[in-house]
Design an enzyme around this catalytic site. Structure first.
Site, PDB file in Angstrom:
ATOM      1  CB  CYS A 190     -10.706  -3.410   1.039  1.00 55.71           C
ATOM      2  SG  CYS A 190     -10.071  -2.828  -0.361  1.00 55.71           S
ATOM      3  CD  GLU A 245      -1.607   4.622   4.563  1.00 58.36           C
ATOM      4  OE1 GLU A 245      -1.187   5.471   5.214  1.00 58.36           O
ATOM      5  OE2 GLU A 245      -2.290   3.609   4.941  1.00 58.36           O
ATOM      6  CB  CYS A 287      -8.333  -5.017  -2.936  1.00 61.37           C
ATOM      7  SG  CYS A 287      -7.687  -3.223  -2.432  1.00 61.37           S
ATOM      8  CD  GLU A 334      -5.088  -5.812  -1.870  1.00 60.34           C
ATOM      9  OE1 GLU A 334      -4.975  -4.588  -1.485  1.00 60.34           O
ATOM     10  OE2 GLU A 334      -5.344  -6.726  -0.912  1.00 60.34           O
ATOM     11  CG  ASN A 389      -0.384  -0.419   2.557  1.00 52.87           C
ATOM     12  OD1 ASN A 389       0.640  -0.968   2.539  1.00 52.87           O
ATOM     13  ND2 ASN A 389      -1.106   0.233   3.775  1.00 52.87           N
TER      14      ASN A 389
HETATM   15  N1  THU Z   1      -5.214  -1.963   2.445  1.00 54.46           N
HETATM   16  C1  THU Z   1      -4.482  -2.539   1.569  1.00 54.46           C
HETATM   17  O1  THU Z   1      -3.746  -2.162   1.016  1.00 54.46           O
HETATM   18  N2  THU Z   1      -5.319  -3.696   1.010  1.00 54.46           N
HETATM   19  C2  THU Z   1      -6.679  -4.026   1.536  1.00 54.46           C
HETATM   20  O2  THU Z   1      -7.249  -4.918   1.050  1.00 54.46           O
HETATM   21  C3  THU Z   1      -7.295  -3.466   2.795  1.00 54.46           C
HETATM   22  C4  THU Z   1      -6.528  -2.235   3.450  1.00 54.46           C
HETATM   23  C5  THU Z   1      -4.488  -0.531   3.209  1.00 54.46           C
HETATM   24  C6  THU Z   1      -5.355   0.740   2.887  1.00 54.46           C
HETATM   25  C7  THU Z   1      -4.714   1.512   3.799  1.00 54.46           C
HETATM   26  O3  THU Z   1      -3.157   2.026   3.319  1.00 54.46           O
HETATM   27  C8  THU Z   1      -4.443   0.652   5.221  1.00 54.46           C
HETATM   28  O4  THU Z   1      -4.713  -0.752   4.583  1.00 54.46           O
HETATM   29  C9  THU Z   1      -5.435   1.033   6.088  1.00 54.46           C
HETATM   30  O5  THU Z   1      -6.771   0.624   5.778  1.00 54.46           O
END
Ligand code: THU
Length: 130
Positions: A90, A48, A93, A59, A46
């Site tokens: 999530c 941000e 994703c 993803e 991830n």
């Molecule tokens: N996150 C992901 O990278 N993938 C997921 O499937 C769930 C959430 C990340 C997004 C954010 O940067 C952090 O997890 C907290 O939500």
């Protein structure tokens, strides 16, 4: 086919990817890795942003890596949290994974590998646009 998958290698790559996450806001690093149908392994983390809502999930990074390294289909996917434990992707994703792996792609969970048809039932996808 499922029995032939080296899940440990995919899991280890996901844990390595997680360490590269840029998650200063949530402090929730996520790593993901996948086996592609030509045998290669790819990964993502991830990324941000100070504008919180536009942060990219791991993803997103994975499917970008898939495309930029030659495309193909996702066969087996492992997503992990900071402790290396399996993480449920999530909803958005799951849609990303479905686009590039379809119903037969396998996602590792604490209950073992699950097909995307179970993780995202009745998915909207490329076939629906025909
Ligand atoms: N996150 C992901 O990278 N993938 C997921 O499937 C769930 C959430 C990340 C997004 C954010 O940067 C952090 O997890 C907290 O939500």
């Amino acid at each position: 086919m499922s029995a032939d998958i080296d899940w440990d290698s995919i899991h280890n790559l996901a844990k390595d990817a997680m360490k590269k996450a840029y998650a200063p806001y949530s402090k929730f690093p996520v790593g993901v890795a996948a086996l592609v149908n030509d045998g290669r392994l790819i990964s993502g983390a991830n990324v941000e942003n100070a504008s919180y809502g536009i942060g990219l999930c791991a993803e997103c990074s994975l499917v970008s890596a898939l495309t930029m390294s030659g495309g193909g289909r996702l066969v087996a996917i492992v997503c992990v949290d900071a402790n290396g434990n399996y993480l449920a992707p999530c909803g958005r994703c799951r849609q990303l994974i479905f686009e590039h792996g379809g119903n037969e792609a396998l996602l590792m969970t604490p209950d073992g590998p699950q097909k995307m048809s179970a993780m995202l039932p009745w998915a909207f996808g490329p076939e629906d646009l025909k």
